[in-house]
Design a protein around this motif. Structure first.
Motif, PDB file in Angstrom:
ATOM      1  N   LEU A 168      23.647  87.637  16.537  1.00 43.37           N
ATOM      2  CA  LEU A 168      23.739  88.805  16.041  1.00 43.37           C
ATOM      3  C   LEU A 168      22.562  88.868  14.763  1.00 43.37           C
ATOM      4  O   LEU A 168      21.897  88.033  14.365  1.00 43.37           O
ATOM      5  N   ASN A 190      24.486  95.413  11.687  1.00 45.12           N
ATOM      6  CA  ASN A 190      24.561  95.227  13.048  1.00 45.12           C
ATOM      7  C   ASN A 190      24.842  96.515  13.658  1.00 45.12           C
ATOM      8  O   ASN A 190      24.280  96.948  14.799  1.00 45.12           O
ATOM      9  N   MET A 333      16.624  90.687  21.120  1.00 43.63           N
ATOM     10  CA  MET A 333      17.769  89.966  21.672  1.00 43.63           C
ATOM     11  C   MET A 333      18.013  89.535  22.805  1.00 43.63           C
ATOM     12  O   MET A 333      18.546  88.432  23.481  1.00 43.63           O
ATOM     13  N   GLN A 433      26.084  92.464  20.771  1.00 39.48           N
ATOM     14  CA  GLN A 433      26.122  92.938  19.665  1.00 39.48           C
ATOM     15  C   GLN A 433      27.303  93.359  18.941  1.00 39.48           C
ATOM     16  O   GLN A 433      27.773  93.296  17.686  1.00 39.48           O
TER      17      GLN A 433
END
Length: 510
Positions: A168, A190, A333, A433
């Motif tokens: 994350l 986030n 990510m 996520q």
């Protein structure tokens, strides 16, 4: 969906509210519709904080270069002894597919032509205008955006695979804020990342549907590029990318990513060798030298004494820098997820150099061909773009070379494949996520985000609200740029601690 977190529900609620807001017709409330409000906010940020975007993006590039030559370059993004999960071809394919694939196809011919006719500053000759146009195309798609992606991907990969933290954004800030990242502050960070990802990808899906529609119109001559056709395209591609997403990372995305690279190289080589080869390669070589030579100057150029040039920079360079930062959570990510086992030096070098060189060659081939057609063959590519839209640029160039129908079909296949892999990667990343960094998010979670992305793109394309969606995503780049600055500080702190531990171990062995 037992593993979903508060981030999932908050982000989903925000996404739905923005879609509803985007569907409200402007005449209902002219001063409060989504397009008007987001344009005002983005205009304020670009005009008042353009310097901030410029400085911070350049700082990320300096940070990336430092890591390549620093003592931290040997740190493994994983446990000592871990080996890369994917070979170089597959890895680079995944970088492109999640990163800029669909953008390169969309802008490859269009951006150099636009800069050729509307230069970032006054040029004395047509040849100079062409060189500057290609130089800035390299600049916008080169080291700076990939440095942004490398920064966030490095932080995520390091903390996830070496420190065994959840994958994350909030986890990368634990060296600075500790357990606060497990509470409300971490959730807030986030949610910003998810917000930028959802709307950034949805915008790209809408643009991809427009270009596929343009290609079908070019090939068939009797399928108009209407909203209805674009809706059908989105529906078909949604089924395809959801199928790919549900097969998992090592099947769907891996196969499609490798295929993307092969198709892209074939299309580029075909145009290179059937087009003005010497002109393209001379243009590429010259512009590459100019790009490297002028990189420091372009990196800090703001034009405070020329309003027209400043406006150009706000519309293009500052816009791009904000756009890449908005895309960073998604691309970073995904890159992190496929980069386990590589060293910091290998990772940063690969992410910076290979995509930048490939992108430069791509723009030289497609943009160079477009400029050559205008200058030497009096083909009005800019006029075609003005009449039929930016999405028609690629096909208007291909139309002037052999086997144009076959090449256009190959281009549509490439766009569709990039479309699928971008959306596919996004469902995976959004799943991670919103499930506390789960490397294999539940099918239901991926399906939800897949439908949200496609639904967002479809309804706002129908309403003509893609620009508002894009602007909303870029607004999220401002707070996220601040988060990325803190990530850099956090990485340095973690690396220094690791260097101390390594030094103590070495002294004990001695």
């Amino acid at each position: 969906m037992q593993k979903v977190t508060k981030v999932f529900y908050i982000s989903l609620a925000i996404s739905v509210l923005f879609i509803i807001w985007g569907l409200v017709p402007p005449e209902v409330s002219p001063n409060w519709n989504l397009d008007h409000v987001t344009t005002l906010i983005q205009g304020f940020l670009v005009t008042r904080f353009g310097w901030f975007y410029l400085l911070v993006t350049t700082a990320f590039l300096i940070f990336a270069i430092f890591l390549i030559v620093s003592k931290y370059g040997n740190i493994v993004l994983g446990k000592d002894g871990d080996k890369p999960e994917y070979n170089y071809l597959t890895w680079f394919g995944m970088l492109f597919s999640a990163g800029m694939g669909i953008g390169l196809v969309f802008w490859g011919a269009a951006e150099p032509i636009h800069h050729f006719h509307t230069s970032p500053y006054d040029t004395a000759t047509e040849a100079e205008a062409a060189r500057v146009a290609m130089q800035y195309s390299f600049f916008h798609w080169g080291f700076h955006p990939w440095a942004v992606f490398a920064t966030i991907a490095l932080a995520l990969a390091y903390f996830q695979f070496r420190k065994e933290e959840p994958g994350l954004i909030s986890s990368t800030l634990k060296p600075l804020f500790g357990d606060k990242m497990n509470g409300g502050l971490g959730t807030f960070i986030n949610v910003i990342a998810v917000f930028a990802t959802v709307f950034g990808v949805a915008t790209s899906l809408g643009l991809g549907a427009q270009q596929i529609g343009s290609g079908l119109e070019f090939i068939t001559g009797n399928i108009p590029n209407t909203i209805g056709i674009q809706m059908i395209i989105i529906a078909i591609v949604t089924v395809l990318y959801m199928t790919s997403a549900l097969t998992g990372l090592n099947k769907g995305i891996k196969i499609l990513s490798t295929s993307n690279v092969v198709i892209a190289i074939l299309l580029m080589l075909f145009l290179l060798f059937t087009g003005p080869t010497n002109f393209i390669m001379n243009f590429f070589t010259t512009t590459l030298g100019r790009y490297v030579s002028y990189l420091p100057e372009m990196s800090f150029r703001m034009a405070p004494f020329n309003e027209e040039n400043a406006s150009w920079l706000q519309s293009w360079t500052i816009f791009y820098w904000a756009w890449w930062i908005a895309w960073a959570p998604f691309v970073g990510m995904f890159i992190a997820r496929v980069s386990k086992g590589r060293t910091v030096r290998e990772f940063v070098t690969g992410v910076l150099l290979v995509p930048t060189l490939f992108g430069a060659l791509w723009f030289s081939v497609f943009g160079g061909s477009a400029i050559h057609l205008e200058v030497n063959q009096a083909v009005d590519i800019a006029g075609i773009i003005k009449e039929s839209g930016t999405e028609a640029a690629l096909f208007s160039v291909l139309d002037n070379f052999p086997l144009s129908g076959i090449m256009a079909a190959l281009a549509i296949l490439l766009i569709s494949s990039f479309f699928i892999t971008s959306a596919d990667s996004a469902t995976f990343v959004l799943g991670m996520q919103t499930t506390n960094g789960d490397l294999n998010p539940a099918m239901k979670v991926k399906v939800v985000w897949g439908l949200v992305q496609s639904g967002t793109a479809a309804v706002l394309l129908w309403q003509g609200g893609l620009s508002a969606l894009q602007t909303a995503s870029i607004i999220a780049a401002f707070p996220f740029a601040i988060i990325m600055i803190m990530m850099v500080i956090s990485i340095f702190k973690a690396f220094r601690e690791e260097a101390k531990v390594y030094s103590l171990k070495r002294k004990k062995r001695e």
